[in-house]
Design a protein around this motif. Structure first.
Motif, PDB file in Angstrom:
ATOM      1  N   MET A  94       0.827  -1.206   0.000  1.00 52.79           N
ATOM      2  CA  MET A  94       0.000   0.000   0.000  1.00 52.79           C
ATOM      3  C   MET A  94       0.862   1.256   0.000  1.00 52.79           C
ATOM      4  N   ALA A  95       1.887   1.259   0.850  1.00 52.83           N
ATOM      5  CA  ALA A  95       2.763   2.427   0.965  1.00 52.83           C
ATOM      6  C   ALA A  95       3.463   2.716  -0.364  1.00 52.83           C
ATOM      7  N   LYS A  96       3.906   1.668  -1.044  1.00 56.61           N
ATOM      8  CA  LYS A  96       4.557   1.848  -2.336  1.00 56.61           C
ATOM      9  C   LYS A  96       3.560   2.320  -3.396  1.00 56.61           C
ATOM     10  N   ASP A  97       2.361   1.771  -3.344  1.00 55.38           N
ATOM     11  CA  ASP A  97       1.343   2.113  -4.341  1.00 55.38           C
ATOM     12  C   ASP A  97       0.911   3.572  -4.234  1.00 55.38           C
ATOM     13  N   LEU A  98       0.769   4.069  -3.003  1.00 56.69           N
ATOM     14  CA  LEU A  98       0.319   5.449  -2.781  1.00 56.69           C
ATOM     15  C   LEU A  98       1.471   6.415  -2.531  1.00 56.69           C
ATOM     16  N   ASP A  99       2.681   5.890  -2.465  1.00 56.17           N
ATOM     17  CA  ASP A  99       3.862   6.708  -2.160  1.00 56.17           C
ATOM     18  C   ASP A  99       3.654   7.446  -0.834  1.00 56.17           C
ATOM     19  N   GLN A 100       3.251   6.681   0.173  1.00 51.79           N
ATOM     20  CA  GLN A 100       3.011   7.222   1.511  1.00 51.79           C
ATOM     21  C   GLN A 100       3.906   6.497   2.520  1.00 51.79           C
ATOM     22  N   PRO A 101       4.246   7.152   3.628  1.00 53.57           N
ATOM     23  CA  PRO A 101       5.102   6.508   4.634  1.00 53.57           C
ATOM     24  C   PRO A 101       4.423   5.273   5.241  1.00 53.57           C
ATOM     25  N   LYS A 102       5.180   4.208   5.351  1.00 51.84           N
ATOM     26  CA  LYS A 102       4.657   2.983   5.957  1.00 51.84           C
ATOM     27  C   LYS A 102       4.241   3.232   7.404  1.00 51.84           C
ATOM     28  N   GLU A 103       4.959   4.137   8.086  1.00 47.95           N
ATOM     29  CA  GLU A 103       4.682   4.406   9.493  1.00 47.95           C
ATOM     30  C   GLU A 103       3.261   4.924   9.711  1.00 47.95           C
ATOM     31  N   LEU A 104       2.753   5.700   8.750  1.00 50.93           N
ATOM     32  CA  LEU A 104       1.389   6.218   8.885  1.00 50.93           C
ATOM     33  C   LEU A 104       0.373   5.081   8.834  1.00 50.93           C
ATOM     34  N   PHE A 105       0.586   4.146   7.905  1.00 52.44           N
ATOM     35  CA  PHE A 105      -0.305   2.989   7.818  1.00 52.44           C
ATOM     36  C   PHE A 105      -0.267   2.173   9.107  1.00 52.44           C
ATOM     37  N   LEU A 106       0.925   1.988   9.652  1.00 52.41           N
ATOM     38  CA  LEU A 106       1.051   1.210  10.882  1.00 52.41           C
ATOM     39  C   LEU A 106       0.339   1.898  12.046  1.00 52.41           C
ATOM     40  N   GLU A 107       0.429   3.225  12.113  1.00 54.33           N
ATOM     41  CA  GLU A 107      -0.287   3.966  13.159  1.00 54.33           C
ATOM     42  C   GLU A 107      -1.787   3.764  13.030  1.00 54.33           C
ATOM     43  N   ILE A 108      -2.276   3.843  11.801  1.00 51.14           N
ATOM     44  CA  ILE A 108      -3.712   3.655  11.551  1.00 51.14           C
ATOM     45  C   ILE A 108      -4.139   2.249  11.963  1.00 51.14           C
ATOM     46  N   TYR A 109      -3.321   1.270  11.631  1.00 54.99           N
ATOM     47  CA  TYR A 109      -3.615  -0.126  11.975  1.00 54.99           C
ATOM     48  C   TYR A 109      -3.683  -0.314  13.488  1.00 54.99           C
ATOM     49  N   LYS A 110      -2.714   0.241  14.191  1.00 57.95           N
ATOM     50  CA  LYS A 110      -2.649   0.062  15.641  1.00 57.95           C
ATOM     51  C   LYS A 110      -3.740   0.849  16.374  1.00 57.95           C
ATOM     52  N   ASP A 111      -4.228   1.921  15.767  1.00 54.43           N
ATOM     53  CA  ASP A 111      -5.257   2.750  16.401  1.00 54.43           C
ATOM     54  C   ASP A 111      -6.675   2.241  16.136  1.00 54.43           C
ATOM     55  N   ALA A 112      -6.804   1.137  15.409  1.00 53.83           N
ATOM     56  CA  ALA A 112      -8.124   0.693  14.946  1.00 53.83           C
ATOM     57  C   ALA A 112      -8.894  -0.102  15.983  1.00 53.83           C
ATOM     58  N   SER A 113      -8.329  -0.349  17.132  1.00 56.95           N
ATOM     59  CA  SER A 113      -8.995  -1.205  18.121  1.00 56.95           C
ATOM     60  C   SER A 113     -10.334  -0.633  18.582  1.00 56.95           C
ATOM     61  N   ASN A 114     -10.473   0.677  18.579  1.00 54.83           N
ATOM     62  CA  ASN A 114     -11.718   1.303  19.048  1.00 54.83           C
ATOM     63  C   ASN A 114     -12.669   1.676  17.912  1.00 54.83           C
ATOM     64  N   GLU A 115     -12.352   1.260  16.701  1.00 55.04           N
ATOM     65  CA  GLU A 115     -13.194   1.581  15.549  1.00 55.04           C
ATOM     66  C   GLU A 115     -14.462   0.731  15.550  1.00 55.04           C
ATOM     67  N   ASP A 116     -15.494   1.230  14.839  1.00 57.63           N
ATOM     68  CA  ASP A 116     -16.727   0.470  14.626  1.00 57.63           C
ATOM     69  C   ASP A 116     -16.590  -0.235  13.278  1.00 57.63           C
ATOM     70  N   ILE A 117     -16.473  -1.557  13.284  1.00 53.54           N
ATOM     71  CA  ILE A 117     -16.176  -2.279  12.057  1.00 53.54           C
ATOM     72  C   ILE A 117     -17.316  -2.197  11.046  1.00 53.54           C
ATOM     73  N   GLU A 118     -18.540  -2.036  11.511  1.00 55.18           N
ATOM     74  CA  GLU A 118     -19.662  -1.919  10.581  1.00 55.18           C
ATOM     75  C   GLU A 118     -19.630  -0.580   9.847  1.00 55.18           C
ATOM     76  N   LYS A 119     -19.276   0.481  10.542  1.00 55.29           N
ATOM     77  CA  LYS A 119     -19.151   1.788   9.888  1.00 55.29           C
ATOM     78  C   LYS A 119     -17.990   1.780   8.895  1.00 55.29           C
ATOM     79  N   LEU A 120     -16.913   1.101   9.268  1.00 57.81           N
ATOM     80  CA  LEU A 120     -15.778   0.980   8.353  1.00 57.81           C
ATOM     81  C   LEU A 120     -16.171   0.204   7.109  1.00 57.81           C
TER      82      LEU A 120
END
Length: 257
Positions: free
Chosen positions: A94-120
């Motif tokens: 994903m990071a290579k495809d969008l030319d975005q820092p991998k660290e941002l994706f990892l932060e998003i992944y780790k912060d997802a524990s409190n997300e509502d999976i149905e809304k996602l």
């Protein structure tokens, strides 16, 4: 005659003078349309909130995918080396495809524990209109992550069912994935130490660095890039997925010995 014309001119001048005085004492007030137009202009020119790079990335298709997978990974509070490798590899792509820092994706992944999976799931549904194969691949990969440790929990099952329903996955397709992953798990035979050494092609006197290097090499050779359109119709388990689970089990066994 000249006297009459002079009187008429005087009357006209007097009328204009009085009208001008009334105009000065009563300035023109804006009508409703003027007020509405002004309000609309104010709404248009109001500055929009500035989003951070992370917030922008979260709203993309890849960002939503990572949030869904992050939520799935945390519903049973368990993880294994294969699950971590699969997630990291996906984020790399994903990071290579969008030319975005991998660290941002990892932060998003780790912060997802409190997300509502149905809304996602609803957000991902909006991003993948008329892209049924991509939606189905998402569900397949969710099953793959859930079965990496050999334990398909009730919470993981409920999460996948909820997402599949919102993505409008057909019953036959969902049942096929559900049954195939379940059958593979039930038929799974634990790897022995001899088999593990053979898988990694190493001796009993191996070092951890050697084992890790072999593991990474095998993983990269056999993993499936689920983002590649060419892989959308290729079953995960038949294209490296099932073998990688056995490799992961062999890795865990050798680490204990």
């Amino acid at each position: 005659m000249e006297v009459v014309l002079a009187l008429i001119a005087a009357v006209i001048i007097f009328y204009l003078y009085k009208t001008f005085q009334v105009y000065l004492s009563n300035p023109v007030m804006p009508n409703d349309q003027d007020v509405l137009r002004t309000n609309n202009q104010q709404e248009i020119i109001e500055p929009r909130p500035i989003l951070s790079p992370k917030e922008k990335l979260m709203a993309t298709e890849y960002g939503i995918m990572v949030r869904i997978l992050g939520k799935l990974s945390f519903v049973d509070n368990k993880s294994c080396s294969l699950e971590e490798k699969l997630v990291n590899a996906l984020i790399d792509d994903m990071a290579k495809d969008l030319d975005q820092p991998k660290e941002l994706f990892l932060e998003i992944y780790k912060d997802a524990s409190n997300e509502d999976i149905e809304k996602l799931a609803e957000l991902f549904c909006e991003e993948t209109i008329a892209q049924y194969k991509k939606r189905l691949k998402m569900i397949e990969f969710m099953f793959a992550l859930s079965y990496t440790d050999g334990n398909f929990s009730h919470n993981e099952e409920e999460a996948i069912i909820s997402v599949a329903a919102i993505l409008e996955i057909e019953n036959d397709d969902f049942n096929y994935l559900y049954d195939s992953f379940k059958a593979i798990n039930e038929q799974h035979v634990e790897v022995t130490k001899e088999e593990a050494l053979e898988i990694f092609d190493i001796s009993e006197n191996f070092t951890k660095e050697e084992l890790d290097s072999k593991y990474n090499e095998i993983f990269e050779k056999n993993r499936q890039n689920v983002l590649d359109p060419k892989n959308l119709t290729k079953p995960y388990n038949d294209n490296g997925g099932q073998y990688l689970r056995r490799v992961s089990e062999a890795y865990a066994l050798l680490l204990k010995n």
